[in-house]
Design a protein around this motif. Structure first.
Motif, PDB file in Angstrom:
ATOM      1  N   THR A 132       0.787  -1.256   0.146  1.00 12.54           N
ATOM      2  CA  THR A 132       0.020  -0.116  -0.121  1.00 12.54           C
ATOM      3  C   THR A 132       0.722   1.218  -0.047  1.00 12.54           C
ATOM      4  O   THR A 132       1.938   1.394   0.736  1.00 12.54           O
ATOM      5  CB  THR A 132      -0.663   0.204   1.308  1.00 12.54           C
ATOM      6  N   LEU A 133       0.517   2.237  -0.702  1.00 18.62           N
ATOM      7  CA  LEU A 133       1.246   3.445  -0.895  1.00 18.62           C
ATOM      8  C   LEU A 133       0.237   4.742  -0.416  1.00 18.62           C
ATOM      9  O   LEU A 133      -0.974   4.697  -0.761  1.00 18.62           O
ATOM     10  CB  LEU A 133       1.579   3.898  -2.180  1.00 18.62           C
ATOM     11  N   GLU A 134       0.467   5.230   0.585  1.00 22.26           N
ATOM     12  CA  GLU A 134      -0.412   6.256   1.234  1.00 22.26           C
ATOM     13  C   GLU A 134       0.185   7.614   1.469  1.00 22.26           C
ATOM     14  O   GLU A 134       1.333   7.734   1.889  1.00 22.26           O
ATOM     15  CB  GLU A 134      -0.756   5.595   2.499  1.00 22.26           C
ATOM     16  N   MET A 135      -0.721   8.311   1.325  1.00 22.32           N
ATOM     17  CA  MET A 135      -0.299  10.037   1.963  1.00 22.32           C
ATOM     18  C   MET A 135      -1.359  10.541   2.775  1.00 22.32           C
ATOM     19  O   MET A 135      -2.422  10.308   2.569  1.00 22.32           O
ATOM     20  CB  MET A 135      -0.370  10.935   0.501  1.00 22.32           C
ATOM     21  N   CYS A 136      -0.789  11.043   3.772  1.00 20.96           N
ATOM     22  CA  CYS A 136      -1.409  11.652   4.780  1.00 20.96           C
ATOM     23  C   CYS A 136      -1.022  13.003   5.098  1.00 20.96           C
ATOM     24  O   CYS A 136       0.110  13.509   4.829  1.00 20.96           O
ATOM     25  CB  CYS A 136      -1.117  11.032   6.162  1.00 20.96           C
ATOM     26  N   SER A 137      -1.979  13.912   5.461  1.00 24.47           N
ATOM     27  CA  SER A 137      -1.594  15.256   5.582  1.00 24.47           C
ATOM     28  C   SER A 137      -1.356  15.623   7.175  1.00 24.47           C
ATOM     29  O   SER A 137      -1.370  14.545   7.890  1.00 24.47           O
ATOM     30  CB  SER A 137      -3.007  16.180   5.268  1.00 24.47           C
ATOM     31  N   THR A 138      -1.033  16.905   7.440  1.00 26.34           N
ATOM     32  CA  THR A 138      -0.595  17.115   8.665  1.00 26.34           C
ATOM     33  C   THR A 138      -1.595  16.634   9.893  1.00 26.34           C
ATOM     34  O   THR A 138      -1.270  16.164  10.865  1.00 26.34           O
ATOM     35  CB  THR A 138      -0.505  18.726   8.927  1.00 26.34           C
ATOM     36  N   ASN A 139      -2.934  16.899   9.589  1.00 26.91           N
ATOM     37  CA  ASN A 139      -3.833  16.401  10.396  1.00 26.91           C
ATOM     38  C   ASN A 139      -4.172  14.739  10.428  1.00 26.91           C
ATOM     39  O   ASN A 139      -5.060  14.326  11.204  1.00 26.91           O
ATOM     40  CB  ASN A 139      -5.161  17.142  10.319  1.00 26.91           C
ATOM     41  N   SER A 140      -3.477  14.241   9.864  1.00 28.32           N
ATOM     42  CA  SER A 140      -3.416  12.660   9.929  1.00 28.32           C
ATOM     43  C   SER A 140      -4.397  11.974   9.059  1.00 28.32           C
ATOM     44  O   SER A 140      -4.639  10.873   9.228  1.00 28.32           O
ATOM     45  CB  SER A 140      -3.466  11.950  11.261  1.00 28.32           C
ATOM     46  N   PHE A 178      -4.760   9.995   0.201  1.00 24.86           N
ATOM     47  CA  PHE A 178      -5.044   8.809  -0.674  1.00 24.86           C
ATOM     48  C   PHE A 178      -4.263   7.821  -0.398  1.00 24.86           C
ATOM     49  O   PHE A 178      -3.329   7.654   0.543  1.00 24.86           O
ATOM     50  CB  PHE A 178      -4.503   9.377  -2.222  1.00 24.86           C
ATOM     51  N   ARG A 179      -5.091   6.521  -0.903  1.00 24.00           N
ATOM     52  CA  ARG A 179      -4.532   5.072  -0.533  1.00 24.00           C
ATOM     53  C   ARG A 179      -4.336   4.363  -1.845  1.00 24.00           C
ATOM     54  O   ARG A 179      -5.670   4.223  -2.423  1.00 24.00           O
ATOM     55  CB  ARG A 179      -5.170   4.544   0.526  1.00 24.00           C
ATOM     56  N   ILE A 180      -3.288   3.903  -2.062  1.00 23.99           N
ATOM     57  CA  ILE A 180      -3.249   2.966  -3.301  1.00 23.99           C
ATOM     58  C   ILE A 180      -2.852   1.434  -2.906  1.00 23.99           C
ATOM     59  O   ILE A 180      -1.864   1.203  -2.327  1.00 23.99           O
ATOM     60  CB  ILE A 180      -2.168   3.168  -4.700  1.00 23.99           C
ATOM     61  N   LEU A 181      -3.865   0.486  -3.015  1.00 24.52           N
ATOM     62  CA  LEU A 181      -3.630  -0.919  -2.405  1.00 24.52           C
ATOM     63  C   LEU A 181      -3.456  -1.783  -3.367  1.00 24.52           C
ATOM     64  O   LEU A 181      -4.458  -2.066  -4.346  1.00 24.52           O
ATOM     65  CB  LEU A 181      -4.652  -0.915  -1.434  1.00 24.52           C
ATOM     66  N   VAL A 182      -2.198  -2.476  -3.721  1.00 21.29           N
ATOM     67  CA  VAL A 182      -2.192  -3.496  -4.634  1.00 21.29           C
ATOM     68  C   VAL A 182      -2.367  -4.908  -4.082  1.00 21.29           C
ATOM     69  O   VAL A 182      -1.435  -5.141  -3.162  1.00 21.29           O
ATOM     70  CB  VAL A 182      -0.677  -3.203  -5.288  1.00 21.29           C
ATOM     71  N   ASP A 183      -3.242  -5.609  -4.606  1.00 19.88           N
ATOM     72  CA  ASP A 183      -3.747  -6.767  -3.850  1.00 19.88           C
ATOM     73  C   ASP A 183      -3.800  -7.943  -4.979  1.00 19.88           C
ATOM     74  O   ASP A 183      -4.700  -7.829  -5.529  1.00 19.88           O
ATOM     75  CB  ASP A 183      -5.031  -6.448  -2.983  1.00 19.88           C
ATOM     76  N   ASP A 184      -2.951  -8.668  -4.926  1.00 23.30           N
ATOM     77  CA  ASP A 184      -2.994  -9.902  -5.788  1.00 23.30           C
ATOM     78  C   ASP A 184      -3.269  -9.241  -7.400  1.00 23.30           C
ATOM     79  O   ASP A 184      -2.517  -8.330  -7.942  1.00 23.30           O
ATOM     80  CB  ASP A 184      -4.199 -10.691  -5.546  1.00 23.30           C
ATOM     81  N   ASN A 185      -4.520  -9.574  -7.982  1.00 26.57           N
ATOM     82  CA  ASN A 185      -4.951  -9.178  -9.371  1.00 26.57           C
ATOM     83  C   ASN A 185      -5.665  -8.021  -9.280  1.00 26.57           C
ATOM     84  O   ASN A 185      -6.440  -8.000 -10.359  1.00 26.57           O
ATOM     85  CB  ASN A 185      -5.334 -10.432 -10.091  1.00 26.57           C
ATOM     86  N   ILE A 228      -6.214  -3.769  -8.022  1.00 26.75           N
ATOM     87  CA  ILE A 228      -5.744  -2.442  -7.318  1.00 26.75           C
ATOM     88  C   ILE A 228      -6.789  -1.672  -6.839  1.00 26.75           C
ATOM     89  O   ILE A 228      -7.645  -1.228  -7.898  1.00 26.75           O
ATOM     90  CB  ILE A 228      -4.852  -1.711  -8.425  1.00 26.75           C
ATOM     91  N   HIS A 229      -6.901  -1.318  -5.555  1.00 29.02           N
ATOM     92  CA  HIS A 229      -7.711  -0.345  -5.079  1.00 29.02           C
ATOM     93  C   HIS A 229      -7.180   1.002  -4.931  1.00 29.02           C
ATOM     94  O   HIS A 229      -6.030   1.216  -4.719  1.00 29.02           O
ATOM     95  CB  HIS A 229      -8.305  -0.743  -3.544  1.00 29.02           C
ATOM     96  N   ASN A 230      -7.950   1.987  -5.128  1.00 24.76           N
ATOM     97  CA  ASN A 230      -7.779   3.335  -4.827  1.00 24.76           C
ATOM     98  C   ASN A 230      -8.754   4.120  -4.071  1.00 24.76           C
ATOM     99  O   ASN A 230      -9.598   3.972  -4.279  1.00 24.76           O
ATOM    100  CB  ASN A 230      -7.502   4.207  -6.213  1.00 24.76           C
ATOM    101  N   SER A 231      -8.209   5.159  -3.190  1.00 27.13           N
ATOM    102  CA  SER A 231      -9.337   5.996  -2.409  1.00 27.13           C
ATOM    103  C   SER A 231      -8.666   7.397  -2.239  1.00 27.13           C
ATOM    104  O   SER A 231      -7.272   7.516  -2.066  1.00 27.13           O
ATOM    105  CB  SER A 231      -9.656   5.283  -1.050  1.00 27.13           C
ATOM    106  N   ASN A 232      -9.086   8.453  -2.637  1.00 28.16           N
ATOM    107  CA  ASN A 232      -8.806   9.673  -2.199  1.00 28.16           C
ATOM    108  C   ASN A 232      -9.831  10.625  -1.639  1.00 28.16           C
ATOM    109  O   ASN A 232     -11.101  10.358  -1.728  1.00 28.16           O
ATOM    110  CB  ASN A 232      -8.004  10.416  -3.502  1.00 28.16           C
ATOM    111  N   THR A 233      -9.463  11.418  -0.772  1.00 31.88           N
ATOM    112  CA  THR A 233     -10.216  12.337  -0.019  1.00 31.88           C
ATOM    113  C   THR A 233      -9.787  13.639  -0.032  1.00 31.88           C
ATOM    114  O   THR A 233      -8.732  13.955   0.113  1.00 31.88           O
ATOM    115  CB  THR A 233     -10.240  11.949   1.307  1.00 31.88           C
ATOM    116  N   ILE A 234     -10.887  14.652  -0.537  1.00 34.27           N
ATOM    117  CA  ILE A 234     -10.646  15.903  -0.664  1.00 34.27           C
ATOM    118  C   ILE A 234     -11.691  16.654   0.296  1.00 34.27           C
ATOM    119  O   ILE A 234     -12.530  16.449   0.413  1.00 34.27           O
ATOM    120  CB  ILE A 234     -10.718  16.503  -2.037  1.00 34.27           C
ATOM    121  N   ILE A 235     -10.820  17.618   1.243  1.00 33.14           N
ATOM    122  CA  ILE A 235     -11.491  18.262   2.343  1.00 33.14           C
ATOM    123  C   ILE A 235     -11.991  19.648   1.684  1.00 33.14           C
ATOM    124  O   ILE A 235     -10.602  20.446   1.532  1.00 33.14           O
ATOM    125  CB  ILE A 235     -10.883  18.222   3.747  1.00 33.14           C
ATOM    126  N   THR A 236     -13.005  20.470   1.785  1.00 35.35           N
ATOM    127  CA  THR A 236     -13.273  21.880   1.416  1.00 35.35           C
ATOM    128  C   THR A 236     -13.762  22.347   2.894  1.00 35.35           C
ATOM    129  O   THR A 236     -13.956  21.608   3.594  1.00 35.35           O
ATOM    130  CB  THR A 236     -13.863  21.991   0.210  1.00 35.35           C
TER     131      THR A 236
END
Length: 256
Positions: free
Chosen positions: A95-103, A107-114, A116-124
């Motif tokens: 898994t490759l992950e990026m966290c901001s200052t407030n933890s 985003f999260r890229i999860l490579v799992d067997d065959n 690949i999951h992805n999630s990203n979160t934008i806060i306004t």
């Protein structure tokens, strides 16, 4: 004249340092990484003065109560404006992950067997927007997408989840896909992108087990039909995102 910084390329060039280099289907990971960077920062190309970088070296946690003394984990720290972002790998380097200052997870890229999951979160100022998608890489390619929005009024807005399943037929400049409406891609009660890995796997299995069988055949125009299906991911996910907002959305009051 200083060269501009392509942030997704900078992170990708440091995959080995992050212990995320032993991955397959690198073109899909590259697609997700670039898409996430643009979603979070609004661009992928920066002037040199806009970004600062640092590296954190920490002992790797072997268990809840002990450390592995001879093993370390590298993290890349990115300073942009007044915010600090940390990029690192997790869960056995899958898994490759990026966290901001407030933890909060950006985003999260999860490579799992065959797949690949992805999630990203934008806060306004008024809402938190979470995108979830999954690409199945074996046999018949499938592409899943769902969006969930949390607003300042304490509501969660759940858009329908859809799957595009390739039927390996080309029609002019387009490729044909079976479009299937799914049950929820992610259980939104599990704090969106902050859900644990095991919970995420359970939720993925849940919606796969509860597929709705009604489907339709759609021709999706490809930007470059001569390339592979994985070179046209923007076309596929742009269609799924537009499809998801065609139907009325489900609104739920979030319980405090």
């Amino acid at each position: 004249m200083e060269h501009k910084i392509i942030l997704s390329q900078f992170i990708e060039n440091n995959f080995e340092k992050l212990s995320f280099s032993n991955i397959t289907n690198r073109e899909v990971v590259h697609y997700y990484l670039k898409k996430n960077i643009i979603s979070i920062f609004g661009k992928d190309v920066f002037e040199p003065y806009e970004l600062e970088f640092n590296t954190l070296v920490e002992p790797e946690l072997a268990s809840v109560t002990s450390f592995t003394k001879n093993k370390v984990i590298n993290k890349i720290v990115i300073f942009y404006g007044d915010t600090e972002y940390i990029v690192h790998s997790r869960w056995g380097r899958r898994t490759l992950e990026m966290c901001s200052t407030n933890s909060l997870i950006s985003f999260r890229i999860l490579v799992d067997d065959n797949k690949i999951h992805n999630s990203n979160t934008i806060i306004t100022e008024t809402e938190t927007i979470s995108d979830y998608s999954c690409i199945y890489l074996k046999d018949t390619p499938c592409f899943d997408y769902q969006k969930i929005i949390y607003n300042i009024y304490g509501e969660e807005i759940i858009f329908p989840a859809y799957r595009a399943k390739s039927i390996s037929v080309q029609k002019g400049q387009s490729h044909l896909f079976e479009i299937i409406k799914l049950e929820d891609l992610v259980d939104s009660r599990e704090e969106g992108a902050n859900a644990t890995y095991e919970r995420l796997k359970q939720n993925i299995k849940k919606y796969v087990d509860n597929l709705k069988r009604k489907s339709e055949i759609i021709a999706i125009p490809f930007s470059n039909p001569s390339l592979t299906i994985y070179d046209n991911l923007d076309s596929i996910f742009s269609f799924l995102e537009e499809k998801s907002i065609e139907l009325p959305i489900e609104r739920k009051r979030v319980k405090n």
